[in-house]
Write a protein that holds these residues in place. Structure first.
Motif, mmCIF file in Angstrom:
data_model
loop_
_atom_site.group_PDB
_atom_site.id
_atom_site.type_symbol
_atom_site.label_atom_id
_atom_site.label_comp_id
_atom_site.label_asym_id
_atom_site.label_seq_id
_atom_site.Cartn_x
_atom_site.Cartn_y
_atom_site.Cartn_z
ATOM 1 N N UNK A 203 35.415 29.359 42.830
ATOM 2 C CA UNK A 203 34.229 29.679 42.038
ATOM 3 C C UNK A 203 34.250 28.861 40.747
ATOM 4 N N UNK A 204 33.066 28.716 40.152
ATOM 5 C CA UNK A 204 33.018 28.013 38.868
ATOM 6 C C UNK A 204 32.895 29.021 37.726
ATOM 7 N N UNK A 205 33.260 28.570 36.539
ATOM 8 C CA UNK A 205 33.258 29.427 35.352
ATOM 9 C C UNK A 205 31.818 29.707 34.929
ATOM 10 N N UNK A 206 31.493 30.978 34.719
ATOM 11 C CA UNK A 206 30.160 31.380 34.293
ATOM 12 C C UNK A 206 30.258 32.217 33.027
ATOM 13 N N UNK A 207 29.660 31.744 31.963
ATOM 14 C CA UNK A 207 29.648 32.476 30.683
ATOM 15 C C UNK A 207 31.051 32.887 30.256
ATOM 16 N N UNK A 208 31.937 31.913 30.308
ATOM 17 C CA UNK A 208 33.333 32.100 29.872
ATOM 18 C C UNK A 208 34.076 33.121 30.730
ATOM 19 N N UNK A 209 33.605 33.341 31.954
ATOM 20 C CA UNK A 209 34.250 34.310 32.843
ATOM 21 C C UNK A 209 34.383 33.738 34.249
ATOM 22 N N UNK A 210 35.276 34.346 35.033
ATOM 23 C CA UNK A 210 35.469 33.952 36.429
ATOM 24 C C UNK A 210 34.199 34.254 37.227
ATOM 25 N N UNK A 211 33.734 33.288 37.994
ATOM 26 C CA UNK A 211 32.519 33.481 38.787
ATOM 27 C C UNK A 211 32.696 34.407 39.965
ATOM 28 N N UNK A 212 33.930 34.863 40.207
ATOM 29 C CA UNK A 212 34.184 35.762 41.319
ATOM 30 C C UNK A 212 34.289 37.213 40.892
ATOM 31 N N UNK A 219 40.028 30.813 26.124
ATOM 32 C CA UNK A 219 39.559 29.450 25.819
ATOM 33 C C UNK A 219 40.529 28.356 26.282
ATOM 34 N N UNK A 220 41.833 28.554 26.067
ATOM 35 C CA UNK A 220 42.808 27.535 26.457
ATOM 36 C C UNK A 220 42.794 27.323 27.977
ATOM 37 N N UNK A 221 42.653 28.423 28.709
ATOM 38 C CA UNK A 221 42.612 28.332 30.181
ATOM 39 C C UNK A 221 41.328 27.620 30.625
ATOM 40 N N UNK A 222 40.236 27.872 29.922
ATOM 41 C CA UNK A 222 38.986 27.183 30.226
ATOM 42 C C UNK A 222 39.139 25.675 30.005
ATOM 43 N N UNK A 223 39.850 25.329 28.962
ATOM 44 C CA UNK A 223 40.090 23.913 28.668
ATOM 45 C C UNK A 223 40.919 23.271 29.779
ATOM 46 N N UNK A 224 41.935 24.000 30.239
ATOM 47 C CA UNK A 224 42.770 23.491 31.333
ATOM 48 C C UNK A 224 41.941 23.268 32.600
#
Length: 282
Positions: A203-212, A219-224
């Motif tokens: 899934x892709x990231x949606x609004x800073x959250x897991x799409x699933x 934030x750091x994980x989103x950057x990764x």
């Protein structure tokens, strides 16, 4: 041109291929969802008809056994009647009371045998009548179920015909995409997808959250995730995560300047309203 080894793909290419595979599989799931419960209903009807046909065969065998028993008892009655006639003829030739008593008892015994056989025949006929009612009910049920089955099969065939060509193309695409993914990663993806309620393994990231599972992602994980340097899974649901850009999804974002501008506009509008209200009061 030689086909690229799946193990030689970059992490970004692997993620992109996985997402394409997920998209194709989701489309197949949608096609199958159109069929709804029809395949199960068809299978249930076929199983029920098979069970009813087995029951009909069993009832017919039971009726046959009762009929054979009746034939046997009729034969025994004929033999008993012949014996009675013979013994009665002998009564006219007896020479003493002992012979008379013996013949009388034999006649009585054979008469009782005839009555017993007639009773067995009546019982057998009653059972045959019951079994014939059961047979008729079962045959009526089979006819009804077969009618329902034809209708369900027709509906299912219509849906399958409409989606077959597209589904076959999607299956070919899935097969091609799977050949581009290394076995270990593909196995993990299939396991995640199998355990996911909606069949989404990536899934892709949606609004800073897991799409699933829609749990927030630090934030750091989103950057990764955006760096595409390694395959990252959600720590809550275990799904593989990618950023929207790699998935080819455009997400409208409101920048910080736009947010500030909106806030200033709202404040300005509120101030203007207050001034207007004051003028009205004057």
């Amino acid at each position: 041109m030689a086909k690229k080894d799946p193990t030689d793909l970059s992490v970004e290419e692997k993620l992109k291929t996985l997402y394409q595979l997920q998209t194709a599989l989701s489309s197949i799931d949608e096609k199958r969802a159109l069929r709804g419960e029809l395949p199960l209903e068809v299978q249930d009807l076929e199983d029920e008809i098979e069970g009813l046909m087995t029951r009909v065969e069993k009832i017919k065998n039971e009726i046959g056994e009762f009929q054979r028993a009746i034939t046997l008892k009729n034969g025994e009655i004929s033999d008993a009647k012949a014996s009675v006639e013979r013994y009665q003829a002998q009564l006219n030739e007896v020479k003493n009371n002992r012979e008379y008593d013996t013949l009388s008892k034999e006649i009585e015994f054979q008469t009782l045998e005839i009555e017993l056989c007639n009773k067995k025949i009546r019982e057998a006929n009653a059972r045959i009548a019951e079994k014939q009612e059961e047979l008729q009910a079962s045959e009526d049920a089979i006819a009804e179920r077969q009618g329902d089955l034809e209708v369900k099969k027709g509906e299912l065939e219509e849906i399958v015909t409409e989606t077959r060509a597209e589904e076959e193309k999607l299956k070919e695409k899935v097969k091609d995409l799977e050949s581009k993914i290394e076995n270990r990663l593909l196995t993990s993806f299939k396991r995640i997808r199998k355990n996911a309620r909606n069949g989404l393994g990536i899934v892709y990231v949606q609004r800073d959250a897991c799409g699933g599972c829609f749990n927030k992602i630090p934030p750091q994980r989103q950057l990764d995730i955006k760096m595409h340097k390694k395959i990252i899974v959600c720590e809550y649901c275990g799904r593989i995560m990618i950023d929207p850009e790699l998935a080819g999804v455009k997400i409208d974002k409101v920048t910080g300047e736009e947010k500030k501008s909106r806030k200033r506009s709202i404040r300005k509008s509120a101030s203007s309203k207050k001034v207007t209200d004051a003028d009205d009061m004057e």
